[in-house]
Write a protein that holds these residues in place. Structure first.
Motif, PDB file in Angstrom:
ATOM      1  N   GLU A   1       0.831  -1.205   0.000  1.00 42.55           N
ATOM      2  CA  GLU A   1       0.000   0.000   0.000  1.00 42.55           C
ATOM      3  C   GLU A   1       0.863   1.251   0.000  1.00 42.55           C
ATOM      4  O   GLU A   1       0.584   2.233  -0.716  1.00 42.55           O
ATOM      5  N   ALA A   2       1.935   1.237   0.796  1.00 40.74           N
ATOM      6  CA  ALA A   2       2.842   2.385   0.838  1.00 40.74           C
ATOM      7  C   ALA A   2       3.477   2.622  -0.529  1.00 40.74           C
ATOM      8  O   ALA A   2       3.565   3.761  -1.002  1.00 40.74           O
ATOM      9  N   LYS A   3       3.923   1.553  -1.178  1.00 42.08           N
ATOM     10  CA  LYS A   3       4.559   1.690  -2.496  1.00 42.08           C
ATOM     11  C   LYS A   3       3.589   2.294  -3.511  1.00 42.08           C
ATOM     12  O   LYS A   3       3.972   3.153  -4.323  1.00 42.08           O
ATOM     13  N   ALA A   4       2.335   1.870  -3.465  1.00 39.86           N
ATOM     14  CA  ALA A   4       1.361   2.415  -4.408  1.00 39.86           C
ATOM     15  C   ALA A   4       1.201   3.917  -4.212  1.00 39.86           C
ATOM     16  O   ALA A   4       1.121   4.685  -5.189  1.00 39.86           O
ATOM     17  N   GLN A   5       1.163   4.363  -2.970  1.00 39.86           N
ATOM     18  CA  GLN A   5       1.034   5.801  -2.697  1.00 39.86           C
ATOM     19  C   GLN A   5       2.284   6.558  -3.136  1.00 39.86           C
ATOM     20  O   GLN A   5       2.198   7.619  -3.759  1.00 39.86           O
ATOM     21  N   TYR A   6       3.470   6.008  -2.816  1.00 40.02           N
ATOM     22  CA  TYR A   6       4.716   6.676  -3.211  1.00 40.02           C
ATOM     23  C   TYR A   6       4.835   6.758  -4.727  1.00 40.02           C
ATOM     24  O   TYR A   6       5.289   7.775  -5.274  1.00 40.02           O
ATOM     25  N   ASP A   7       4.457   5.693  -5.410  1.00 41.70           N
ATOM     26  CA  ASP A   7       4.513   5.706  -6.878  1.00 41.70           C
ATOM     27  C   ASP A   7       3.617   6.799  -7.454  1.00 41.70           C
ATOM     28  O   ASP A   7       3.980   7.502  -8.400  1.00 41.70           O
ATOM     29  N   ARG A   8       2.420   6.938  -6.865  1.00 40.23           N
ATOM     30  CA  ARG A   8       1.504   7.973  -7.330  1.00 40.23           C
ATOM     31  C   ARG A   8       2.069   9.365  -7.053  1.00 40.23           C
ATOM     32  O   ARG A   8       1.982  10.275  -7.896  1.00 40.23           O
ATOM     33  N   VAL A   9       2.666   9.553  -5.893  1.00 38.79           N
ATOM     34  CA  VAL A   9       3.277  10.836  -5.557  1.00 38.79           C
ATOM     35  C   VAL A   9       4.392  11.161  -6.543  1.00 38.79           C
ATOM     36  O   VAL A   9       4.495  12.300  -7.030  1.00 38.79           O
ATOM     37  N   LEU A  10       5.223  10.176  -6.850  1.00 40.99           N
ATOM     38  CA  LEU A  10       6.330  10.403  -7.774  1.00 40.99           C
ATOM     39  C   LEU A  10       5.812  10.758  -9.164  1.00 40.99           C
ATOM     40  O   LEU A  10       6.317  11.682  -9.828  1.00 40.99           O
ATOM     41  N   GLU A  11       4.795  10.036  -9.607  1.00 38.18           N
ATOM     42  CA  GLU A  11       4.215  10.297 -10.928  1.00 38.18           C
ATOM     43  C   GLU A  11       3.672  11.723 -11.014  1.00 38.18           C
ATOM     44  O   GLU A  11       3.947  12.462 -11.973  1.00 38.18           O
ATOM     45  N   LEU A  12       2.883  12.114 -10.016  1.00 34.63           N
ATOM     46  CA  LEU A  12       2.310  13.461 -10.016  1.00 34.63           C
ATOM     47  C   LEU A  12       3.385  14.537  -9.895  1.00 34.63           C
ATOM     48  O   LEU A  12       3.307  15.597 -10.534  1.00 34.63           O
TER      49      LEU A  12
ATOM     50  N   LEU B   1       6.546  14.455 -10.838  1.00 36.46           N
ATOM     51  CA  LEU B   1       7.274  14.607 -12.106  1.00 36.46           C
ATOM     52  C   LEU B   1       6.422  15.333 -13.138  1.00 36.46           C
ATOM     53  O   LEU B   1       6.916  16.146 -13.919  1.00 36.46           O
ATOM     54  N   ALA B   2       5.117  15.047 -13.125  1.00 34.56           N
ATOM     55  CA  ALA B   2       4.226  15.668 -14.104  1.00 34.56           C
ATOM     56  C   ALA B   2       4.041  17.159 -13.842  1.00 34.56           C
ATOM     57  O   ALA B   2       3.897  17.959 -14.778  1.00 34.56           O
ATOM     58  N   THR B   3       4.041  17.545 -12.555  1.00 36.08           N
ATOM     59  CA  THR B   3       3.777  18.946 -12.193  1.00 36.08           C
ATOM     60  C   THR B   3       5.038  19.747 -11.915  1.00 36.08           C
ATOM     61  O   THR B   3       4.971  20.961 -11.751  1.00 36.08           O
ATOM     62  N   GLY B   4       6.195  19.083 -11.845  1.00 35.92           N
ATOM     63  CA  GLY B   4       7.427  19.785 -11.495  1.00 35.92           C
ATOM     64  C   GLY B   4       7.539  20.129 -10.030  1.00 35.92           C
ATOM     65  O   GLY B   4       8.324  21.006  -9.644  1.00 35.92           O
ATOM     66  N   TYR B   5       6.755  19.437  -9.188  1.00 25.52           N
ATOM     67  CA  TYR B   5       6.798  19.681  -7.738  1.00 25.52           C
ATOM     68  C   TYR B   5       7.929  18.840  -7.153  1.00 25.52           C
ATOM     69  O   TYR B   5       7.742  17.710  -6.735  1.00 25.52           O
ATOM     70  N   ARG B   6       9.104  19.412  -7.099  1.00 21.85           N
ATOM     71  CA  ARG B   6      10.305  18.652  -6.793  1.00 21.85           C
ATOM     72  C   ARG B   6      10.386  18.234  -5.330  1.00 21.85           C
ATOM     73  O   ARG B   6      11.054  17.258  -4.995  1.00 21.85           O
ATOM     74  N   SER B   7       9.733  18.988  -4.454  1.00 23.57           N
ATOM     75  CA  SER B   7       9.691  18.561  -3.058  1.00 23.57           C
ATOM     76  C   SER B   7       8.997  17.213  -2.944  1.00 23.57           C
ATOM     77  O   SER B   7       9.455  16.312  -2.235  1.00 23.57           O
TER      78      SER B   7
ATOM     79  N   GLU C   1       8.809  15.021  -5.300  1.00 20.94           N
ATOM     80  CA  GLU C   1       9.661  14.050  -5.974  1.00 20.94           C
ATOM     81  C   GLU C   1      10.705  13.468  -5.026  1.00 20.94           C
ATOM     82  O   GLU C   1      10.857  12.242  -4.917  1.00 20.94           O
ATOM     83  N   CYS C   2      11.427  14.334  -4.310  1.00 24.72           N
ATOM     84  CA  CYS C   2      12.486  13.810  -3.443  1.00 24.72           C
ATOM     85  C   CYS C   2      11.903  13.073  -2.241  1.00 24.72           C
ATOM     86  O   CYS C   2      12.485  12.086  -1.769  1.00 24.72           O
ATOM     87  N   GLN C   3      10.718  13.490  -1.751  1.00 25.17           N
ATOM     88  CA  GLN C   3      10.097  12.774  -0.643  1.00 25.17           C
ATOM     89  C   GLN C   3       9.617  11.391  -1.071  1.00 25.17           C
ATOM     90  O   GLN C   3       9.760  10.407  -0.334  1.00 25.17           O
ATOM     91  N   ALA C   4       9.027  11.301  -2.271  1.00 27.16           N
ATOM     92  CA  ALA C   4       8.573  10.001  -2.770  1.00 27.16           C
ATOM     93  C   ALA C   4       9.748   9.058  -2.977  1.00 27.16           C
ATOM     94  O   ALA C   4       9.683   7.865  -2.640  1.00 27.16           O
ATOM     95  N   LEU C   5      10.840   9.571  -3.532  1.00 21.98           N
ATOM     96  CA  LEU C   5      12.032   8.740  -3.731  1.00 21.98           C
ATOM     97  C   LEU C   5      12.581   8.260  -2.390  1.00 21.98           C
ATOM     98  O   LEU C   5      13.019   7.115  -2.266  1.00 21.98           O
ATOM     99  N   LEU C   6      12.556   9.115  -1.401  1.00 26.24           N
ATOM    100  CA  LEU C   6      13.025   8.701  -0.081  1.00 26.24           C
ATOM    101  C   LEU C   6      12.167   7.560   0.459  1.00 26.24           C
ATOM    102  O   LEU C   6      12.697   6.565   0.982  1.00 26.24           O
ATOM    103  N   GLY C   7      10.847   7.684   0.350  1.00 29.54           N
ATOM    104  CA  GLY C   7       9.965   6.618   0.819  1.00 29.54           C
ATOM    105  C   GLY C   7      10.182   5.316   0.073  1.00 29.54           C
ATOM    106  O   GLY C   7      10.215   4.232   0.682  1.00 29.54           O
TER     107      GLY C   7
ATOM    108  N   TYR D   1      17.977   6.285  -3.086  1.00 29.88           N
ATOM    109  CA  TYR D   1      18.407   7.263  -2.081  1.00 29.88           C
ATOM    110  C   TYR D   1      19.264   8.355  -2.715  1.00 29.88           C
ATOM    111  O   TYR D   1      19.139   9.542  -2.386  1.00 29.88           O
ATOM    112  N   ALA D   2      20.164   7.945  -3.605  1.00 28.19           N
ATOM    113  CA  ALA D   2      21.048   8.915  -4.261  1.00 28.19           C
ATOM    114  C   ALA D   2      20.233   9.910  -5.102  1.00 28.19           C
ATOM    115  O   ALA D   2      20.542  11.113  -5.137  1.00 28.19           O
ATOM    116  N   ARG D   3      19.205   9.409  -5.774  1.00 23.56           N
ATOM    117  CA  ARG D   3      18.336  10.313  -6.552  1.00 23.56           C
ATOM    118  C   ARG D   3      17.617  11.297  -5.630  1.00 23.56           C
ATOM    119  O   ARG D   3      17.539  12.493  -5.911  1.00 23.56           O
ATOM    120  N   SER D   4      17.092  10.784  -4.532  1.00 27.23           N
ATOM    121  CA  SER D   4      16.412  11.651  -3.575  1.00 27.23           C
ATOM    122  C   SER D   4      17.363  12.712  -3.032  1.00 27.23           C
ATOM    123  O   SER D   4      17.016  13.898  -2.933  1.00 27.23           O
TER     124      SER D   4
END
Length: 846
Positions: free
Chosen positions: A574-585, A587-593, A595-601, A619-622
């Motif tokens: 369930e956590a992965k599904a939420q993080y994946d959605r956060v990362l997708e959104l 990247l699409a919106t340019g909301y980099r904060s 992006e790095c939080q989703a990568l950390l999760g 982790y390195a990407r985040s």
């Protein structure tokens, strides 16, 4: 660690000298040495330590140990809030000596807490006397000094509520907002707990009643309290009361002469001070205006009825005349600024606040403010920050009513509000630029650097919260703006009632964006408190509102919160599904904060599943994104994640180094949550390296922090880590207590991952105590939990430990399949645990 008192006494006795001789050699008083050896001054000044070291002939390790024992331990909040001692304090020597003697530990005996009350009319010098007395005994209270203005009689400012005062004081004493209870009695109890065993001096200035101050009194001996009030306070137990009259005529003349810098005809001098009723405040103001040597003219102006303001309280006409004498000598622009300052929402104002409220520039107000300070109509207790004496503010407010009119006053109030809201917006953009898209927009201020923004926010947060509470229309904007700063200062839970009020307004207005923003803020407050089910509900409602408004940043924030709760609860898919959605959104919106939080999760999930190569890349990407956008907290957490990879692969020295770097960065950032996270990780590395005492010390600091801030989930983790350290140190009884406490808390919170760790810990302890049957049952339960949670390494270690417990019971046939499964799991994961499991399998098969 041996205390300073013990070391000092040991070295003095070893030198064969008395306290009197040591005092003589160190240029101290015998009383000072006695207090130091009794531990009543635990943290002497550096100069005192140096003199004592020389007097005792100490060098090398002995000198170092003595100096080190006097250092304050990390996390010890030692406030020093006393205003400067009055530059010109005249008279009252007898009462001052009596107060100082009563408050001094070696002075007059008294039961319990030493409490002194000082009452008298406005302007009589109560605060000056209290501050002077406090400075005379300050060395007797080495654990800090609190100065609290209760605003009992401050014009346009309501008397401070005891609960609000306690919340502020508790934060000063190192208690973050999440840990501060909601109820007054609980806050007072926590306050007294924090003061127990400490020697602190507390000045409660301008009290309105005994009921206001009672919750602010310490509960045990060692502290002292000075209280000032215009009223005689009763019902405060053994408090020693002092009623203060105006100065004698001779004392008032001496004060005037010292301030004015000149003498004159004795009869006229006496006439001038008597027209001031010998009140120190009035004398100071009049002396500041005496610059022409015309004492007769000065006395005449003071005696004119036109110089008094009838609306002031009865008995204060002489003070009004003194105010008017100073006020009317200023030009119209000065007078207007003085009047409008009384409408500011806070008690203290910087130059920018004054400029905004008066519709001038900072350059224009600066010389006016200097003139008003010189005229004793304003007080500058810290550079470029100004306050009124209560009676002066009352005078200013009355003048404003008479001279500025309703429209002028309303316009000034709106300018003050706009300034605070706009400056808060700019401050947040400077300090937290990566989350600009998350905050409401519309107003701006004049700050230019992140450092100035941080100082401003820290100084003005209480005023901003008061504005939010008093202005329902401004509340949603202010709360939405400063939320991240409240989060970094551990004050979110304190603001949740304001968030709820703003959320209700947004719901009534059909403001979907507001519902999404404020709902997620309420959810975070619940999450911090460990109220996970209500938090999930609040995040879910915020997510739905964000989707209705097509506000993708709001959807990112809510989904990230749901992902974090799912990960903490062991629901990794369930956590992965939420993080994946956060990362997708993101990247699409340019909301980099986001992006790095989703990568950390995602990196955390990969590390948990022993997918270390993937975790390292994630982790390195985040880390790279976080450093690029200045998201320092995420960058530090990503650095800890890279340390976790080293840790899980058995590279303990590399892990410890990574954690030390992260801890240093977190301490520089001064965000306690991140500091605690890095500290806990370093404690784990030290534990595995066999550095048990260092590990335990770090972990106890973590446990103390989680309890202070009320982070229920993090507290379980701290308990478990400390239990493991105690187990490795052979302290089985302590370990058992901690594991059982962790298990109960994990069950209460529905925290599967920590329940797995507690069950394994109890199993290991049972095995070490040769209770193999109990160990078997515990490890069987742990296997079920590890499989359910898909905890990679734990799936292998639980089987390996069950195999060992079965083998100890000579049930080799049952043991072998579990050990073979463990070897296969470790082989697939390619982790260091494989070698030990293979050796165990070979021995079992032999």
């Amino acid at each position: 660690m041996t205390s300073f008192a013990e070391l000092l006494r040991h070295h003095r006795q070893s030198a064969g000298i008395s306290q009197e001789e040591l005092a003589h050699r160190a240029s101290l008083s015998p009383k000072a040495v006695s207090l130091l050896e009794r531990g009543q001054r635990r943290f002497p000044r550096r100069e005192t330590i140096e003199e004592l070291t020389k007097a005792l002939g100490l060098s090398g390790p002995n000198a170092t140990a003595l100096a080190e024992s006097a250092r304050r331990r990390p996390g010890t909040a030692t406030p020093s809030q006393l205003p400067p001692a009055p530059a010109t304090f005249t008279g009252r020597r007898e009462v001052l000596d009596t107060i100082s003697g009563y408050l001094s530990p070696g002075g007059v005996p008294h039961p319990g807490v030493a409490i002194v009350t000082i009452d008298g009319m406005a302007g009589v010098g109560k605060t000056a006397l209290a501050v002077q007395a406090a400075h005379e005994v300050v060395d007797d209270y080495p654990d800090g000094q609190l100065f609290i203005d209760l605003h009992g009689f401050t014009e346009s400012v309501e008397p401070e509520d005891a609960g609000a005062i306690l919340a502020r004081v508790l934060r000063t004493l190192g208690v973050p907002g999440q840990r501060i209870p909601d109820e007054l009695e609980q806050r007072s109890a926590l306050y007294r707990t924090r003061l127990a065993g400490r020697r602190m001096l507390i000045v409660l200035d301008n009290a309105v009643s005994a009921e206001q101050v009672s919750p602010l009194l310490p509960g045990t001996a060692g502290c002292a309290v000075l209280i000032t009030s215009r009223s005689r306070l009763t019902g405060l137990g053994s408090a020693r009361p002092f009623s203060i009259d105006p100065l004698s005529t001779d004392e008032a003349v001496a004060l005037f002469t010292e301030l004015a810098g000149a003498a004159g005809d004795p009869g006229l001098l006496r006439r001038v001070v008597e027209l001031c009723d010998c009140l120190p405040l009035a004398v100071q103001i009049v002396a500041a205006r005496y610059d022409d040597g015309d004492l007769a003219g000065l006395a005449g102006r003071l005696g004119s009825p036109a110089e008094s303001l009838a609306d002031l309280r009865a008995g204060q006409e002489s003070v009004a005349a003194a105010f008017a004498l100073s006020y009317r000598q200023f030009p119209a622009g000065h007078q207007r600024l003085f009047r409008l300052m009384s409408l500011a929402p806070g008690a203290a104002m910087d130059e920018a606040v004054v400029a905004a409220g008066t519709d001038l520039t900072v350059r224009e107000v600066r010389p006016i403010l200097d003139d008003l300070v010189d005229g004793h109509l304003l007080i500058e207790n810290e550079p470029a920050v100004y306050t009124f004496h209560d009676l002066v503010r009352a005078y200013s407010a009355l003048l404003s009513v008479d001279e500025d009119g309703t429209a002028g006053r309303s316009a000034a109030v709106e300018r003050f509000k706009t300034h605070y809201a706009g400056t808060a917006t700019t401050a947040m953009d400077l300090l937290y630029p990566s989350e600009e898209q998350r905050r409401p927009r519309g107003l701006t201020g004049d700050l230019s650097t992140a450092r100035s923004a941080e100082r401003w926010l820290d100084r003005e947060t209480d005023t901003l919260l008061r504005l939010a509470q008093d202005d329902a229309q401004l509340n949603p904007y202010l709360c939405g703006t400063i939320h991240r700063h409240l989060q970094s200062r551990a004050r979110v839970t304190e603001a949740v009632p304001l968030y709820r009020a703003a959320l209700a307004a947004a719901q009534n207005d059909g403001d979907a964006v507001g519902v999404a923003r404020l709902g997620a803020m309420v959810a975070l407050g619940l999450q911090i408190r460990g109220l996970l089910d209500p938090a999930i509900e609040a995040y879910t409602e915020a997510l739905a509102a964000a989707r209705r408004a097509d506000w993708q940043v709001g959807e990112i924030v809510a989904a990230m919160g749901l992902g974090e709760i799912a990960r903490m609860s062991g629901r990794n898919a369930e956590a992965k599904a939420q993080y994946d959605r956060v990362l997708e959104l993101s990247l699409a919106t340019g909301y980099r904060s986001g992006e790095c939080q989703a990568l950390l999760g995602l990196g955390d999930l990969q590390c948990t599943s022993a997918r270390f190569a993937e975790a390292t890349i994630t982790y390195a990407r985040s880390l790279a994104v976080a450093e690029e956008i200045g998201e320092h907290q995420v960058a530090i957490n990503a650095g800890v994640g890279l340390g976790d990879v080293h840790f899980d692969l058995g590279r303990l020295e590399q892990a410890a180094e990574q954690y030390r770097e992260a801890l240093a960065a977190a301490e520089k950032l001064q965000t306690r949550t991140v500091v605690n996270y890095a500290r806990a990780s370093l404690a784990g590395a030290y534990w595995k390296l066999g550095r048990y005492e260092e590990a335990a010390d770090l972990q106890r600091q973590c446990l103390q922090y989680t309890r202070e801030v009320g982070e229920a989930i993090a507290e379980i983790g701290a308990l478990l880590s400390l239990a493991e350290i105690q187990l490795s140190s052979g302290r089985y009884d302590e370990a058992l207590q901690l594991f059982e406490q962790s298990d109960r808390a994990a069950r209460d919170q529905g925290e599967g991952t920590f329940r797995l760790q507690a069950t394994q810990g109890l199993g290991k302890l049972a095995h070490l105590r040769a209770d193999y049957s109990q160990a078997v049952e515990l490890f069987r339960t742990a296997i079920g939990l590890a499989d359910e949670l898909d905890q990679g390494i734990d799936r292998g270690t639980t089987r390996q430990r069950l195999a060992a417990a079965l083998a100890a019971l000579d049930r080799t046939g049952e043991s072998l399949p579990y050990l073979q499964e463990a070897v296969k799991i470790f082989t697939d994961l390619q982790v260091p645990e494989l070698a030990e499991a293979q050796q165990q399998l070979a021995e079992l098969q032999a």
